[in-house]
Design a protein around this motif. Structure first.
Motif, PDB file in Angstrom:
ATOM      1  N   THR A  81      -2.730  -0.817  -7.909  1.00 23.61           N
ATOM      2  CA  THR A  81      -1.217  -1.171  -7.857  1.00 23.61           C
ATOM      3  C   THR A  81      -0.506  -0.310  -7.342  1.00 23.61           C
ATOM      4  O   THR A  81      -0.750   1.024  -7.609  1.00 23.61           O
ATOM      5  N   TRP A  82       0.614  -0.684  -6.884  1.00 21.09           N
ATOM      6  CA  TRP A  82       1.704   0.197  -6.494  1.00 21.09           C
ATOM      7  C   TRP A  82       3.154  -0.719  -6.423  1.00 21.09           C
ATOM      8  O   TRP A  82       2.811  -1.911  -6.642  1.00 21.09           O
ATOM      9  N   ASP A  83       4.088  -0.106  -6.251  1.00 22.04           N
ATOM     10  CA  ASP A  83       5.278  -0.753  -6.350  1.00 22.04           C
ATOM     11  C   ASP A  83       5.630  -2.131  -5.786  1.00 22.04           C
ATOM     12  O   ASP A  83       5.684  -2.180  -4.551  1.00 22.04           O
ATOM     13  N   GLY A  84       5.351  -3.048  -6.608  1.00 20.54           N
ATOM     14  CA  GLY A  84       5.646  -4.379  -6.240  1.00 20.54           C
ATOM     15  C   GLY A  84       4.122  -5.138  -5.684  1.00 20.54           C
ATOM     16  O   GLY A  84       4.164  -6.383  -5.132  1.00 20.54           O
ATOM     17  N   TYR A  85       2.990  -4.558  -5.595  1.00 20.00           N
ATOM     18  CA  TYR A  85       1.766  -5.038  -5.189  1.00 20.00           C
ATOM     19  C   TYR A  85       0.517  -4.861  -5.779  1.00 20.00           C
ATOM     20  O   TYR A  85       0.552  -3.746  -6.488  1.00 20.00           O
ATOM     21  N   ARG A  86      -0.506  -5.698  -5.876  1.00 20.40           N
ATOM     22  CA  ARG A  86      -1.647  -5.380  -6.405  1.00 20.40           C
ATOM     23  C   ARG A  86      -2.596  -5.729  -5.414  1.00 20.40           C
ATOM     24  O   ARG A  86      -2.574  -6.722  -4.690  1.00 20.40           O
ATOM     25  N   THR A 104       3.761  -8.733  -6.636  1.00 24.35           N
ATOM     26  CA  THR A 104       3.613  -8.622  -8.168  1.00 24.35           C
ATOM     27  C   THR A 104       5.279  -8.792  -8.758  1.00 24.35           C
ATOM     28  O   THR A 104       5.601  -8.933  -9.791  1.00 24.35           O
ATOM     29  N   SER A 105       6.161  -8.712  -7.752  1.00 20.49           N
ATOM     30  CA  SER A 105       7.562  -8.721  -8.122  1.00 20.49           C
ATOM     31  C   SER A 105       8.273  -9.927  -7.292  1.00 20.49           C
ATOM     32  O   SER A 105       7.903 -10.193  -6.217  1.00 20.49           O
TER      33      SER A 105
END
Length: 105
Positions: A81-86, A104-105
């Motif tokens: 995962t990273w800022d806003g994504y999986r 994810t956001s």
């Protein structure tokens, strides 16, 4: 007295924008979930360049990119995962890289 401002048109979601830029022929990736997920099948050098472009446009950390690039068949499904994504992916020498990226956001 307020001035009237026209609303700025929203652009495509980041996943869709990256897809349009990096895979304009839609050969490597398919969008899903109303442009909130992307399914990727990378089997050759052109596909790998597309994946590199997508990960760059989505600001995937270098460590995540390295983890993707070094995944072996016996590692099974991996995820990050990273800022806003999986993302989750598998790799096999015969079928290549199969990856799902979700917003994810």
């Amino acid at each position: 007295r307020g001035e009237a401002f026209e609303p700025v048109a929203a652009g495509p979601p980041p996943l869709a924008a990256a897809h349009a830029e990096c895979d304009p022929g839609f050969y490597t990736a398919v969008m899903g979930d109303t442009d909130r997920s992307m399914m990727i099948e990378a089997t050759n050098a052109d596909d790998r360049r597309t994946v590199a472009c997508l990960l760059d446009r989505l600001a995937a950390p270098d460590a995540t990119v390295a983890q993707i690039e070094t995944t072996r068949a016996l590692d099974g499904r991996q995820s990050a995962t990273w800022d806003g994504y999986r993302a989750s992916w598998t790799y096999h020498p015969k079928s290549g890289l199969n990856m799902i990226i979700e917003a994810t956001s």
